[in-house]
Design a protein around this motif. Sequence first.
Motif, PDB file in Angstrom:
ATOM      1  N   PRO A 169      -5.788  -2.266  -4.628  1.00 15.62           N
ATOM      2  CA  PRO A 169      -4.936  -2.449  -5.996  1.00 15.62           C
ATOM      3  C   PRO A 169      -4.163  -1.314  -7.196  1.00 15.62           C
ATOM      4  CG  PRO A 169      -7.306  -1.254  -5.883  1.00 15.62           C
ATOM      5  CD  PRO A 169      -7.304  -1.381  -4.987  1.00 15.62           C
ATOM      6  N   ARG A 170      -4.175  -0.668  -5.947  1.00 17.78           N
ATOM      7  CA  ARG A 170      -2.494   0.498  -6.842  1.00 17.78           C
ATOM      8  C   ARG A 170      -1.467  -0.189  -6.442  1.00 17.78           C
ATOM      9  NH1 ARG A 170      -6.194   5.096  -5.936  1.00 17.78           N
ATOM     10  NH2 ARG A 170      -5.783   5.420  -3.774  1.00 17.78           N
TER      11      ARG A 170
ATOM     12  N   SER B 152       5.933  21.914  -4.117  1.00 15.11           N
ATOM     13  CA  SER B 152       5.831  20.469  -4.813  1.00 15.11           C
ATOM     14  C   SER B 152       4.476  20.007  -4.246  1.00 15.11           C
ATOM     15  CB  SER B 152       7.051  19.847  -4.135  1.00 15.11           C
ATOM     16  OG  SER B 152       7.240  19.560  -3.109  1.00 15.11           O
ATOM     17  N   PRO B 153       4.398  19.165  -5.034  1.00 12.73           N
ATOM     18  CA  PRO B 153       2.791  18.234  -4.732  1.00 12.73           C
ATOM     19  C   PRO B 153       3.160  17.319  -3.280  1.00 12.73           C
ATOM     20  CG  PRO B 153       3.961  17.759  -6.739  1.00 12.73           C
ATOM     21  CD  PRO B 153       5.093  19.077  -6.466  1.00 12.73           C
ATOM     22  N   ALA B 154       2.603  16.981  -2.698  1.00 13.93           N
ATOM     23  CA  ALA B 154       2.219  16.166  -1.661  1.00 13.93           C
ATOM     24  C   ALA B 154       2.036  15.050  -2.389  1.00 13.93           C
ATOM     25  CB  ALA B 154       1.211  15.757  -0.395  1.00 13.93           C
ATOM     26  N   SER B 155       3.418  14.170  -1.741  1.00  7.32           N
ATOM     27  CA  SER B 155       3.904  12.603  -2.516  1.00  7.32           C
ATOM     28  C   SER B 155       2.834  11.742  -1.885  1.00  7.32           C
ATOM     29  CB  SER B 155       5.403  12.439  -1.275  1.00  7.32           C
ATOM     30  OG  SER B 155       5.311  11.914  -0.148  1.00  7.32           O
ATOM     31  N   ALA B 156       2.303  11.805  -2.792  1.00  2.00           N
ATOM     32  CA  ALA B 156       1.789  10.634  -2.596  1.00  2.00           C
ATOM     33  C   ALA B 156       1.514   8.832  -2.328  1.00  2.00           C
ATOM     34  CB  ALA B 156       0.390  10.419  -3.964  1.00  2.00           C
ATOM     35  N   ARG B 157       0.956   8.122  -0.975  1.00  3.15           N
ATOM     36  CA  ARG B 157       1.865   6.790  -1.358  1.00  3.15           C
ATOM     37  C   ARG B 157       0.950   5.875  -0.973  1.00  3.15           C
ATOM     38  NH1 ARG B 157       6.149   6.824   3.983  1.00  3.15           N
ATOM     39  NH2 ARG B 157       6.919   4.710   2.654  1.00  3.15           N
ATOM     40  N   ASP B 158       0.893   4.975  -1.526  1.00  2.00           N
ATOM     41  CA  ASP B 158      -0.103   3.232  -1.573  1.00  2.00           C
ATOM     42  C   ASP B 158       0.199   3.167  -1.196  1.00  2.00           C
ATOM     43  OD1 ASP B 158      -1.851   4.715  -3.641  1.00  2.00           O
ATOM     44  OD2 ASP B 158      -0.191   4.157  -5.531  1.00  2.00           O
ATOM     45  N   TYR B 159      -0.507   2.707   0.039  1.00  2.00           N
ATOM     46  CA  TYR B 159      -0.660   2.235   1.523  1.00  2.00           C
ATOM     47  C   TYR B 159      -0.918   0.389   0.980  1.00  2.00           C
ATOM     48  CZ  TYR B 159       1.981   5.473   4.222  1.00  2.00           C
ATOM     49  OH  TYR B 159       2.752   6.080   4.997  1.00  2.00           O
ATOM     50  N   PRO B 160      -0.765  -0.744   1.118  1.00  2.00           N
ATOM     51  CA  PRO B 160      -1.610  -1.614   1.189  1.00  2.00           C
ATOM     52  C   PRO B 160      -2.472  -2.052   1.720  1.00  2.00           C
ATOM     53  CG  PRO B 160       0.649  -2.125   2.163  1.00  2.00           C
ATOM     54  CD  PRO B 160       0.700  -0.859   2.592  1.00  2.00           C
ATOM     55  N   TRP B 161      -3.523  -1.572   2.466  1.00  2.00           N
ATOM     56  CA  TRP B 161      -4.656  -2.016   2.988  1.00  2.00           C
ATOM     57  C   TRP B 161      -5.210  -0.362   2.757  1.00  2.00           C
ATOM     58  CZ3 TRP B 161      -5.619  -6.789   3.338  1.00  2.00           C
ATOM     59  CH2 TRP B 161      -4.128  -7.720   3.956  1.00  2.00           C
ATOM     60  N   CYS B 162      -6.704  -0.807   2.748  1.00  2.00           N
ATOM     61  CA  CYS B 162      -7.829   0.103   2.477  1.00  2.00           C
ATOM     62  C   CYS B 162      -8.958  -0.434   3.300  1.00  2.00           C
ATOM     63  CB  CYS B 162      -8.029   0.094   1.266  1.00  2.00           C
ATOM     64  SG  CYS B 162      -6.593   0.522  -0.280  1.00  2.00           S
TER      65      CYS B 162
ATOM     66  N   MET C   4      -4.831   3.684   3.861  1.00  7.10           N
ATOM     67  CA  MET C   4      -3.735   4.651   4.624  1.00  7.10           C
ATOM     68  C   MET C   4      -3.437   3.788   5.498  1.00  7.10           C
ATOM     69  SD  MET C   4      -6.197   7.249   6.030  1.00  7.10           S
ATOM     70  CE  MET C   4      -5.244   7.738   8.113  1.00  7.10           C
ATOM     71  N   TYR C   5      -3.184   2.558   5.801  1.00  7.63           N
ATOM     72  CA  TYR C   5      -3.226   1.696   6.617  1.00  7.63           C
ATOM     73  C   TYR C   5      -2.004   0.473   5.853  1.00  7.63           C
ATOM     74  CZ  TYR C   5      -7.119   3.272   8.292  1.00  7.63           C
ATOM     75  OH  TYR C   5      -8.028   4.374   8.641  1.00  7.63           O
ATOM     76  N   ARG C   6      -0.940   0.880   6.725  1.00 10.99           N
ATOM     77  CA  ARG C   6       0.607  -0.049   6.340  1.00 10.99           C
ATOM     78  C   ARG C   6       0.566  -1.719   6.409  1.00 10.99           C
ATOM     79  NH1 ARG C   6       5.752   3.449   6.917  1.00 10.99           N
ATOM     80  NH2 ARG C   6       4.912   5.598   6.494  1.00 10.99           N
ATOM     81  N   THR C   7      -0.909  -2.185   7.771  1.00  9.78           N
ATOM     82  CA  THR C   7      -0.471  -2.929   8.241  1.00  9.78           C
ATOM     83  C   THR C   7      -2.725  -3.804   8.251  1.00  9.78           C
ATOM     84  OG1 THR C   7      -0.318  -2.935  10.498  1.00  9.78           O
ATOM     85  CG2 THR C   7       1.566  -3.374   9.902  1.00  9.78           C
ATOM     86  N   ARG C   8      -2.155  -4.675   8.066  1.00 11.77           N
ATOM     87  CA  ARG C   8      -3.813  -4.998   8.100  1.00 11.77           C
ATOM     88  C   ARG C   8      -4.504  -5.160   9.471  1.00 11.77           C
ATOM     89  NH1 ARG C   8      -6.783  -9.654   8.289  1.00 11.77           N
ATOM     90  NH2 ARG C   8      -8.795  -9.792   6.987  1.00 11.77           N
ATOM     91  N   ALA C   9      -3.699  -4.983  10.423  1.00  9.62           N
ATOM     92  CA  ALA C   9      -4.211  -4.799  11.758  1.00  9.62           C
ATOM     93  C   ALA C   9      -5.018  -3.998  12.256  1.00  9.62           C
ATOM     94  CB  ALA C   9      -3.105  -5.260  13.100  1.00  9.62           C
ATOM     95  N   GLN C  10      -3.961  -2.565  11.648  1.00 11.52           N
ATOM     96  CA  GLN C  10      -3.965  -0.471  11.073  1.00 11.52           C
ATOM     97  C   GLN C  10      -5.384  -0.618  10.840  1.00 11.52           C
ATOM     98  OE1 GLN C  10      -1.039   1.350   9.537  1.00 11.52           O
ATOM     99  NE2 GLN C  10       0.416   1.115  11.675  1.00 11.52           N
ATOM    100  N   CYS C  11      -5.438  -1.716   9.781  1.00  6.49           N
ATOM    101  CA  CYS C  11      -7.226  -1.379   8.651  1.00  6.49           C
ATOM    102  C   CYS C  11      -8.047  -1.982   9.523  1.00  6.49           C
ATOM    103  CB  CYS C  11      -6.463  -2.287   7.257  1.00  6.49           C
ATOM    104  SG  CYS C  11      -7.722  -2.279   6.550  1.00  6.49           S
ATOM    105  N   LEU C  12      -8.038  -3.310  10.602  1.00 10.20           N
ATOM    106  CA  LEU C  12      -9.273  -3.960  11.134  1.00 10.20           C
ATOM    107  C   LEU C  12      -9.239  -2.468  12.580  1.00 10.20           C
ATOM    108  CD1 LEU C  12      -7.763  -7.327  10.584  1.00 10.20           C
ATOM    109  CD2 LEU C  12      -9.565  -6.676   9.802  1.00 10.20           C
TER     110      LEU C  12
END
Length: 85
Positions: A70-71, A25-35, A48-56
Amino acid sequence: MRTTVLFAVLAFVLAFGIAGLANVSPASARDYPWCVQGRGVGYPGDCMYRTRAQCLASASGRNVTCGINPRAAFGQQRRGYRNRY
């Protein structure tokens, strides 16, 4: 005799491989809030980041920045009462 055994083993491996691929089955794509956004990662970026701290932390030292995905931000319409006036 040897070619018959080899053919049987090859047929078994091929059938097993096809059966395994039929169950994929296709991989479940997740749209995390931070890019991570910037030169080299494109737009919307590496989302692929759940928090802004991870993204930074990932963006540190790479000459990129963090932005809202944006997605994830505009992907779902809000449900509820709409003003009809």
